[in-house]
Design an enzyme around this catalytic site. Structure first.
Site, PDB file in Angstrom:
ATOM      1  N   CYS A 114       1.057  -1.322   0.199  1.00  0.00           N
ATOM      2  CA  CYS A 114      -0.292  -0.413   0.394  1.00  0.00           C
ATOM      3  C   CYS A 114       0.803   1.342  -0.085  1.00  0.00           C
ATOM      4  O   CYS A 114       0.547   1.862  -0.353  1.00  0.00           O
ATOM      5  CB  CYS A 114      -0.816  -0.248   1.425  1.00  0.00           C
ATOM      6  SG  CYS A 114      -2.106  -0.900   1.221  1.00  0.00           S
ATOM      7  N   HIS A 252      -3.700   7.144   1.993  1.00  0.00           N
ATOM      8  CA  HIS A 252      -3.939   6.306   1.933  1.00  0.00           C
ATOM      9  C   HIS A 252      -5.536   5.769   2.433  1.00  0.00           C
ATOM     10  O   HIS A 252      -6.001   6.138   3.240  1.00  0.00           O
ATOM     11  CB  HIS A 252      -3.066   5.318   2.425  1.00  0.00           C
ATOM     12  CG  HIS A 252      -3.238   4.185   1.605  1.00  0.00           C
ATOM     13  ND1 HIS A 252      -3.544   3.613   0.705  1.00  0.00           N
ATOM     14  CD2 HIS A 252      -3.420   2.673   2.571  1.00  0.00           C
ATOM     15  CE1 HIS A 252      -3.982   2.384   1.229  1.00  0.00           C
ATOM     16  NE2 HIS A 252      -3.971   1.909   1.927  1.00  0.00           N
ATOM     17  N   ASN A 282      -9.542   0.020  -0.368  1.00  0.00           N
ATOM     18  CA  ASN A 282      -8.802  -0.169  -0.476  1.00  0.00           C
ATOM     19  C   ASN A 282      -7.647  -0.812  -1.905  1.00  0.00           C
ATOM     20  O   ASN A 282      -7.768  -1.967  -1.448  1.00  0.00           O
ATOM     21  CB  ASN A 282      -8.028  -0.873   0.805  1.00  0.00           C
ATOM     22  CG  ASN A 282      -6.124  -0.645   0.880  1.00  0.00           C
ATOM     23  OD1 ASN A 282      -5.785  -0.249   0.122  1.00  0.00           O
ATOM     24  ND2 ASN A 282      -5.933  -1.140   2.143  1.00  0.00           N
TER      25      ASN A 282
HETATM   26  N1  COA Z   1     -18.225  -8.338   9.393  1.00  0.00           N
HETATM   27  C1  COA Z   1     -19.005  -8.614  10.396  1.00  0.00           C
HETATM   28  N2  COA Z   1     -18.889  -8.305  11.632  1.00  0.00           N
HETATM   29  C2  COA Z   1     -17.244  -8.686  11.123  1.00  0.00           C
HETATM   30  C3  COA Z   1     -16.782  -8.687  10.110  1.00  0.00           C
HETATM   31  C4  COA Z   1     -16.951  -7.654   8.535  1.00  0.00           C
HETATM   32  N3  COA Z   1     -17.091  -7.987   7.547  1.00  0.00           N
HETATM   33  N4  COA Z   1     -15.105  -8.354  10.247  1.00  0.00           N
HETATM   34  C5  COA Z   1     -14.532  -8.527  11.688  1.00  0.00           C
HETATM   35  N5  COA Z   1     -15.881  -8.684  11.916  1.00  0.00           N
HETATM   36  C6  COA Z   1     -16.523  -8.928  14.191  1.00  0.00           C
HETATM   37  C7  COA Z   1     -14.707  -9.273  14.324  1.00  0.00           C
HETATM   38  O1  COA Z   1     -15.433 -10.581  14.560  1.00  0.00           O
HETATM   39  C8  COA Z   1     -15.674  -8.553  16.012  1.00  0.00           C
HETATM   40  O2  COA Z   1     -16.363  -9.738  16.578  1.00  0.00           O
HETATM   41  P1  COA Z   1     -16.197 -10.635  17.871  1.00  0.00           P
HETATM   42  O3  COA Z   1     -16.237  -9.108  19.225  1.00  0.00           O
HETATM   43  O4  COA Z   1     -17.533 -11.121  17.921  1.00  0.00           O
HETATM   44  O5  COA Z   1     -14.509 -11.493  17.807  1.00  0.00           O
HETATM   45  C9  COA Z   1     -15.750  -7.193  15.834  1.00  0.00           C
HETATM   46  O6  COA Z   1     -16.602  -7.788  13.952  1.00  0.00           O
HETATM   47  C10 COA Z   1     -14.604  -6.856  15.498  1.00  0.00           C
HETATM   48  O7  COA Z   1     -13.697  -7.266  15.102  1.00  0.00           O
HETATM   49  P2  COA Z   1     -12.503  -6.250  14.990  1.00  0.00           P
HETATM   50  O8  COA Z   1     -11.649  -6.817  13.954  1.00  0.00           O
HETATM   51  O9  COA Z   1     -11.971  -5.608  16.105  1.00  0.00           O
HETATM   52  O10 COA Z   1     -13.355  -4.949  14.510  1.00  0.00           O
HETATM   53  P3  COA Z   1     -12.345  -4.015  14.216  1.00  0.00           P
HETATM   54  O11 COA Z   1     -12.450  -2.764  15.022  1.00  0.00           O
HETATM   55  O12 COA Z   1     -10.523  -3.900  14.771  1.00  0.00           O
HETATM   56  O13 COA Z   1     -12.123  -3.605  12.718  1.00  0.00           O
HETATM   57  C11 COA Z   1     -11.142  -3.342  10.490  1.00  0.00           C
HETATM   58  C12 COA Z   1     -11.395  -4.703  11.897  1.00  0.00           C
HETATM   59  C13 COA Z   1     -10.186  -4.906   9.638  1.00  0.00           C
HETATM   60  C14 COA Z   1     -11.753  -2.931   9.830  1.00  0.00           C
HETATM   61  C15 COA Z   1     -10.011  -2.850  10.993  1.00  0.00           C
HETATM   62  O14 COA Z   1      -9.040  -3.465  12.581  1.00  0.00           O
HETATM   63  C16 COA Z   1      -8.800  -2.008  10.040  1.00  0.00           C
HETATM   64  O15 COA Z   1      -9.529  -1.457   9.335  1.00  0.00           O
HETATM   65  N6  COA Z   1      -7.411  -2.528  10.132  1.00  0.00           N
HETATM   66  C17 COA Z   1      -6.753  -1.568   9.404  1.00  0.00           C
HETATM   67  C18 COA Z   1      -7.067  -2.279   8.097  1.00  0.00           C
HETATM   68  C19 COA Z   1      -5.960  -2.292   6.810  1.00  0.00           C
HETATM   69  O16 COA Z   1      -5.976  -0.847   6.698  1.00  0.00           O
HETATM   70  N7  COA Z   1      -5.054  -2.732   6.566  1.00  0.00           N
HETATM   71  C20 COA Z   1      -4.575  -2.391   5.626  1.00  0.00           C
HETATM   72  C21 COA Z   1      -3.221  -1.890   5.492  1.00  0.00           C
HETATM   73  S1  COA Z   1      -3.165  -1.081   4.668  1.00  0.00           S
END
Ligand code: COA
Length: 325
Positions: A114, A252, A282
């Protein structure tokens, strides 16, 4: 006299096929509301069967070359940032050169996931500002959908395909003010595709399918917010500038919450932050030039304004470019 480099044209392209949050509801256990609230994404574009990264790159590149008032023959360097090349080799930059009929100039890919476009722009700036090139084409292009497991809700809602490009020319006016690149390979396993040409794709040590993106979302999120906060300070300090000197943040486009956190760090209002993540998710190396082109074409970004471009990605890699547009 020193030669500087300056962006003289931008272009971008998104494939026609749209995958909405509603569409994803029928593919995995997710909801439009969850995706919007946690990521800010509303839809993403997906390359058609047979449509490749080079196809997307070509569309964006042609628009950038046209906007710069150049012809492909005048391009003397092509740098393509991509994680999803058409072929193992030749590089996508070589394939693009052939498509554009820009034969003979140096052409190579850079791989920083990225952060790829920030790396590519920084490399091209070094060529142009030392006189090794005069008119560089810098592209970020991805068919990231090909390395996404469409049954894994924790990753598949986040990514999409697209391309963005700029033409960077030698100039007496300083366009690129500074660039700052970093990497820390210790975080390899927090965001990666475990398989590869050399390791193979039949890996006993991997949970899940080694062909696809594996991510510890929460840990990546925290690292991205902290690292991007630090790079804002590093970039401004290197230029003796204040936060209020920045006219536009072009971040980004991974997650609106990460973008909001960087904007807070910069003390910049969201009206001065280019946000396109809602429209395409993304797109990895394509996201910064996609956002840049959008705000140039809709007239928000004006000549001589100061832009802070930044990105964070797999590696981990992160970086920024401060420029006068
Ligand atoms: N739909 C519904 N629920 C989802 C889900 C989806 N697509 N993906 C995950 N969940 C659930 C999880 O299973 C978790 O459930 P639980 O509490 O029962 O275990 C809950 O949602 C929270 O998950 P969590 O991973 O803690 O959520 P979060 O607030 O961290 O959001 C992301 C998840 C991926 C959106 C976030 O962590 C993120 O954006 N991370 C960076 C990703 C990124 O930018 N990557 C590229 C970098 S270049």
């Amino acid at each position: 006299m020193n030669t500087f480099s300056r962006i003289t044209g931008t272009g971008s392209y998104l494939p026609e096929k749209i995958l909405s949050n509603k569409d994803l509801e029928s593919m995995v256990d997710t909801s439009d509301q969850w995706i919007r609230e946690r990521t800010g994404i509303v839809k993403r574009h997906i390359a058609a069967d047979g449509q490749t990264t080079c196809d997307l790159a070509q569309q964006a590149a042609q628009l950038a070359i046209e906007a710069a008032g150049k012809t492909p023959r005048e391009i003397d360097l092509i740098v393509v940032a991509t994680t999803t090349p058409d072929k193992v080799f030749p590089s996508t930059a070589c394939l693009l050169q052939q498509r554009l009929n820009a034969n003979g100039c140096a052409a190579f890919d850079v791989q920083a996931v990225c952060t790829g476009f920030i790396y590519a722009l920084s490399v091209a700036d070094k060529f142009v500002s030392t006189g090794a090139a005069h008119c560089a084409l810098v592209v970020g292009a991805e068919t990231f959908s090909r390395v996404v497991d469409w049954t894994d809700r924790s990753t598949c809602v986040l990514f999409g395909d697209g391309a963005g490009a700029v033409v960077l020319e030698a100039s007496e006016v300083q366009g690129i003010l500074s660039s700052h690149l970093h990497a820390d390979g210790a975080y390899e396993n927090l965001l990666h595709v475990p398989g590869g040409i050399s390791r193979g794709f039949d890996l006993a040590d991997t949970e899940g399918d080694p062909r696809y993106t594996h991510m510890k979302g929460n840990e990546v999120f925290k690292m991205a917010v902290n690292t991007l906060g630090r790079i804002v300070d590093e970039t401004l300090n290197a230029n003796g500038m204040k936060k209020s000197d920045v006219d536009w943040l072009v971040p980004h486009q991974a997650n609106i919450r990460i973008i909001n956190a960087t904007a807070r760090k910069l003390n910049i209002s969201m009206e001065k932050v280019v946000v396109t993540v809602d429209q395409h998710g993304n797109t990895s190396a394509a996201s910064v030039p996609l956002a840049l082109d959008t705000a140039v074409r809709d007239g928000r970004i004006q000549r001589d304004e100061v832009l802070l471009l930044e990105a964070f990605g797999g590696g981990f890699t992160w970086g920024s470019v401060l420029l006068r547009y």
